[in-house]
Design a protein around this motif. Sequence first.
Motif, PDB file in Angstrom:
ATOM      1  N   VAL A 142       0.858  -1.187   0.000  1.00  8.11           N
ATOM      2  CA  VAL A 142       0.000   0.000   0.000  1.00  8.11           C
ATOM      3  C   VAL A 142       0.897   1.241   0.000  1.00  8.11           C
ATOM      4  O   VAL A 142       1.792   1.360   0.848  1.00  8.11           O
ATOM      5  N   THR A 143       0.650   2.135  -0.949  1.00 10.48           N
ATOM      6  CA  THR A 143       1.384   3.404  -1.014  1.00 10.48           C
ATOM      7  C   THR A 143       0.490   4.523  -0.506  1.00 10.48           C
ATOM      8  O   THR A 143      -0.627   4.707  -0.994  1.00 10.48           O
ATOM      9  N   ILE A 144       0.978   5.257   0.478  1.00  6.74           N
ATOM     10  CA  ILE A 144       0.240   6.388   1.062  1.00  6.74           C
ATOM     11  C   ILE A 144       0.661   7.659   0.317  1.00  6.74           C
ATOM     12  O   ILE A 144       1.837   8.012   0.300  1.00  6.74           O
ATOM     13  N   LEU A 153       0.227  19.990   8.893  1.00  8.94           N
ATOM     14  CA  LEU A 153      -0.801  19.586   9.850  1.00  8.94           C
ATOM     15  C   LEU A 153      -1.823  18.650   9.202  1.00  8.94           C
ATOM     16  O   LEU A 153      -2.051  17.538   9.685  1.00  8.94           O
ATOM     17  N   ALA A 154      -2.438  19.099   8.100  1.00 14.99           N
ATOM     18  CA  ALA A 154      -3.514  18.312   7.476  1.00 14.99           C
ATOM     19  C   ALA A 154      -2.979  17.009   6.876  1.00 14.99           C
ATOM     20  O   ALA A 154      -3.374  15.904   7.270  1.00 14.99           O
ATOM     21  N   ASP A 155      -2.061  17.127   5.930  1.00 17.49           N
ATOM     22  CA  ASP A 155      -1.517  15.921   5.313  1.00 17.49           C
ATOM     23  C   ASP A 155      -0.578  15.180   6.262  1.00 17.49           C
ATOM     24  O   ASP A 155      -0.396  13.970   6.148  1.00 17.49           O
ATOM     25  N   GLY A 156       0.004  15.927   7.213  1.00 17.22           N
ATOM     26  CA  GLY A 156       0.804  15.275   8.246  1.00 17.22           C
ATOM     27  C   GLY A 156      -0.048  14.330   9.080  1.00 17.22           C
ATOM     28  O   GLY A 156       0.362  13.207   9.396  1.00 17.22           O
ATOM     29  N   LEU A 157      -1.262  14.764   9.427  1.00 16.47           N
ATOM     30  CA  LEU A 157      -2.186  13.905  10.166  1.00 16.47           C
ATOM     31  C   LEU A 157      -2.570  12.695   9.328  1.00 16.47           C
ATOM     32  O   LEU A 157      -2.606  11.555   9.826  1.00 16.47           O
ATOM     33  N   PHE A 158      -2.855  12.906   8.050  1.00 16.09           N
ATOM     34  CA  PHE A 158      -3.225  11.799   7.163  1.00 16.09           C
ATOM     35  C   PHE A 158      -2.089  10.779   7.090  1.00 16.09           C
ATOM     36  O   PHE A 158      -2.302   9.564   7.260  1.00 16.09           O
ATOM     37  N   LEU A 159      -0.865  11.257   6.858  1.00 16.67           N
ATOM     38  CA  LEU A 159       0.284  10.363   6.712  1.00 16.67           C
ATOM     39  C   LEU A 159       0.564   9.596   8.000  1.00 16.67           C
ATOM     40  O   LEU A 159       0.729   8.369   7.988  1.00 16.67           O
ATOM     41  N   ASN A 160       0.608  10.296   9.120  1.00 15.53           N
ATOM     42  CA  ASN A 160       0.939   9.638  10.390  1.00 15.53           C
ATOM     43  C   ASN A 160      -0.138   8.646  10.816  1.00 15.53           C
ATOM     44  O   ASN A 160       0.160   7.585  11.385  1.00 15.53           O
ATOM     45  N   THR A 161      -1.389   8.988  10.529  1.00 12.39           N
ATOM     46  CA  THR A 161      -2.480   8.067  10.866  1.00 12.39           C
ATOM     47  C   THR A 161      -2.408   6.800  10.016  1.00 12.39           C
ATOM     48  O   THR A 161      -2.576   5.677  10.521  1.00 12.39           O
ATOM     49  N   CYS A 162      -2.134   6.959   8.734  1.00 12.75           N
ATOM     50  CA  CYS A 162      -1.996   5.788   7.855  1.00 12.75           C
ATOM     51  C   CYS A 162      -0.813   4.925   8.282  1.00 12.75           C
ATOM     52  O   CYS A 162      -0.890   3.690   8.269  1.00 12.75           O
ATOM     53  N   MET A 177       4.522   8.475  -0.491  1.00 10.89           N
ATOM     54  CA  MET A 177       5.055   9.239  -1.610  1.00 10.89           C
ATOM     55  C   MET A 177       4.343  10.579  -1.709  1.00 10.89           C
ATOM     56  O   MET A 177       3.117  10.648  -1.571  1.00 10.89           O
ATOM     57  N   ILE A 178       5.102  11.640  -1.916  1.00  9.85           N
ATOM     58  CA  ILE A 178       4.530  12.973  -2.095  1.00  9.85           C
ATOM     59  C   ILE A 178       3.748  12.998  -3.408  1.00  9.85           C
ATOM     60  O   ILE A 178       4.166  12.409  -4.407  1.00  9.85           O
TER      61      ILE A 178
END
Length: 309
Positions: A142-144, A153-162, A177-178
């Motif tokens: 799975v690639t996040i 903050l926003a995408d940081g939360l998404f990435l860390n949660t995944c 991956m960015i």
Amino acid sequence: SVFGAAKVPVEFEQFDLSGFTPENDKLMQEALASLRRNKVGLKGILYTPIRLGHSSFNVAMRKELDIYASVAHCKNIPGINARHKDVDFVIIRENTEGEYSGLEHQSFPGVVESLKIITRPKTERIARYAFDYALRHGRKRVTIVHKANIMKLADGLFLNTCRAVAKEYPTIQHNDMIVDNTAMQLVSKPQQFDVMVMPNLYGSIVSNIGAGLIGGPGIVPGANYGREFAIFEPGSRHVAKDIQGRNTANPSSLILSSVMMLRHLQLNEHADQIEKAVNKTLSVDGIRTPDLGGSQSTTDFTKAVIRNL
């Protein structure tokens, strides 16, 4: 027509909605009531006005029914000319928040603020859906996809949660991956991708790139799942308003989306029968609509699928 010829035991309640239907129209409310009653629906992509008019009916349906997981499967079809071979990846997109939250306002003339909403609970459930999907379908990675280097903050939360959810699935590999690098990697080496999970807007862009890689939006099926409801529709969500009324649209993506619906309903034999008929029509018979370089009409293609059932 295809379901009738294949003797599929499904009855449809049909609602002829379009993007030009007024937002509070009775037909729209009846369609939503039907979805609530039947739990499953099949639809085309509804046009959304760019400047004036109502907000997207497509987004409204997903948010109203909390249909949070979008799934689009980008895979080469034999016989269809494509930019790359051996492409087979699945895009899983969070459907209910992100930039599609619809929270924007003009704070001062000439100044517009648009809010991007990312929450831990909704990120957790889309991440779990992606890893569960990989587990159920024998996928390995799975690639996040994110932009946490800028939206910390926003995408940081998404990435860390995944990443946290990924720890619950030790047998599934994961990487991140960015999003802008993802776009480049998709067009240069798409074979590296297996399952991809991402917020709403990125999913819209990536699914269209995926469609371009394998031959166009006319052959990408898609589905949207929630806890109670499921809606099946073409995966790249391309409206094709420019060919409205010409009988030249490629029906493959909608028919293949209906195949996904039949599998959801556990009607696997009918699903296999229709999928094989579509693939034979494209790969063996060479029946092609204009988007694939052919000259056959939507009607011609549909009749060929029926012959191949």
